[in-house]
Design a protein around this motif. Structure first.
Motif, PDB file in Angstrom:
ATOM      1  N   LYS A 119       0.875  -1.001   0.190  1.00  0.00           N
ATOM      2  CA  LYS A 119      -0.205  -0.027   0.052  1.00  0.00           C
ATOM      3  C   LYS A 119       0.746   1.173  -0.037  1.00  0.00           C
ATOM      4  O   LYS A 119       1.517   1.432   0.904  1.00  0.00           O
ATOM      5  N   GLY A 120       0.825   1.925  -0.995  1.00  0.00           N
ATOM      6  CA  GLY A 120       1.675   3.039  -1.323  1.00  0.00           C
ATOM      7  C   GLY A 120       3.000   2.699  -2.165  1.00  0.00           C
ATOM      8  O   GLY A 120       3.120   1.795  -2.674  1.00  0.00           O
ATOM      9  N   HIS A 121       3.742   3.670  -2.223  1.00  0.00           N
ATOM     10  CA  HIS A 121       4.992   3.518  -3.132  1.00  0.00           C
ATOM     11  C   HIS A 121       6.293   3.672  -1.973  1.00  0.00           C
ATOM     12  O   HIS A 121       6.224   4.262  -0.703  1.00  0.00           O
ATOM     13  N   PHE A 122       7.544   3.558  -2.476  1.00  0.00           N
ATOM     14  CA  PHE A 122       8.527   3.757  -1.582  1.00  0.00           C
ATOM     15  C   PHE A 122       9.770   4.794  -2.561  1.00  0.00           C
ATOM     16  O   PHE A 122       9.598   4.714  -3.803  1.00  0.00           O
ATOM     17  N   ASP A 123      10.695   5.227  -2.049  1.00  0.00           N
ATOM     18  CA  ASP A 123      11.588   6.065  -2.365  1.00  0.00           C
ATOM     19  C   ASP A 123      12.765   5.698  -3.000  1.00  0.00           C
ATOM     20  O   ASP A 123      13.522   4.895  -2.372  1.00  0.00           O
TER      21      ASP A 123
END
Length: 261
Positions: free
Chosen positions: A215-219
């Protein structure tokens, strides 16, 4: 009458002896390497130029054979990256870079004109070879584990998401089965390039890929990239990137020809 014919003949000879300037490379039959190319020109030489620029990651559009503003922008960016005169005109020096052996250009350390790949920055080069929507591979240098991701968003750095549940599982294993903001040195493989980078393993914000158990993104950060919150370079990410570059340089030194594979 004879005098008139004589005058016509002299004029004809004079015209035939003058060089004829043609901008269409189909008509001239000149090859890509021998033609100075600039805004407004068209023909096969320009199309060949666009194909070369596309191979090098500077031109991400359909080839048209017309040297317009998009082609000029690509040429200017290449010239700046290779410390050439940035005039948007493809002359001898620019041809030499574009037409040279690609592998030698990427890893060259002997020419003051050519930036080695380890000096490529996020805003200067990398963002063009890793545009939004690009699928690439991440390898964690400490564990050797790899997984596939996609850059889905982000401007100051690459906001990325795992492609599948399996990729998410591998990424989570790298972080000890728990998400973390810890910055880890990684190698990013995209196309023919291997780039030093850093990732933070904490999903957050928006996501665009469903059914991947994230859930979401990473950098993912590169040299001189910035955070979105502060619009500043993060020292921890840059430290991890330097570690990744040292690791990558050691890998490259093991190759007998010194090329990236």
């Amino acid at each position: 009458m004879n005098k008139k014919r004589l005058i016509v003949g002299i004029i004809s000879i004079a015209l035939l002896s003058q060089p004829v300037a043609l901008t269409n490379s189909h008509a001239t039959g000149q090859t890509y390497n021998s033609t100075t190319l600039k805004m407004g020109m068209h023909g096969q030489s320009v199309e060949d130029l666009q194909l070369k620029l596309k191979e090098l990651g500077y031109f991400n559009h359909r080839t048209t054979g017309y040297f317009g503003s998009i082609t000029q922008k690509a040429v200017l960016k290449l010239q700046k990256d290779y410390n050439l005169t940035a005039d948007g005109i493809v002359g001898k020096s620019t041809h030499e870079v574009i037409s040279g052996d690609k592998k030698n250009i990427l890893v060259s350390r002997g020419s003051s004109r050519i930036k080695p790949i380890e000096e490529w920055t996020w805003f200067g080069k990398i963002t063009d070879i890793l545009p939004r929507g690009t699928v690439y591979r991440v390898t964690d240098i400490q564990t050797g584990k790899s997984f596939n991701v996609k850059r889905t968003y982000g401007t100051n750095h690459a906001d990325s998401e795992t492609l599948t549940k399996e990729d998410t599982l591998i990424m989570k294993e790298i972080y000890g089965d728990a998400w973390s903001w810890m910055r880890r040195p990684i190698i990013v493989e995209v196309g023919n390039y291997k780039l030093a980078a850093s990732m933070a393993g904490m999903p957050h914000g928006a996501d665009f890929i469903g059914d991947n158990n994230m859930k979401g993104h990473f950098d993912v950060h590169f040299l001189k990239s910035k955070t979105h919150g502060t619009n500043r370079i993060n020292p921890d990410h840059q430290k991890a990137i330097r570690k990744a570059q040292i690791f990558l340089n050691k890998q490259l030194s093991l190759n007998s020809d010194g090329s990236q594979s």
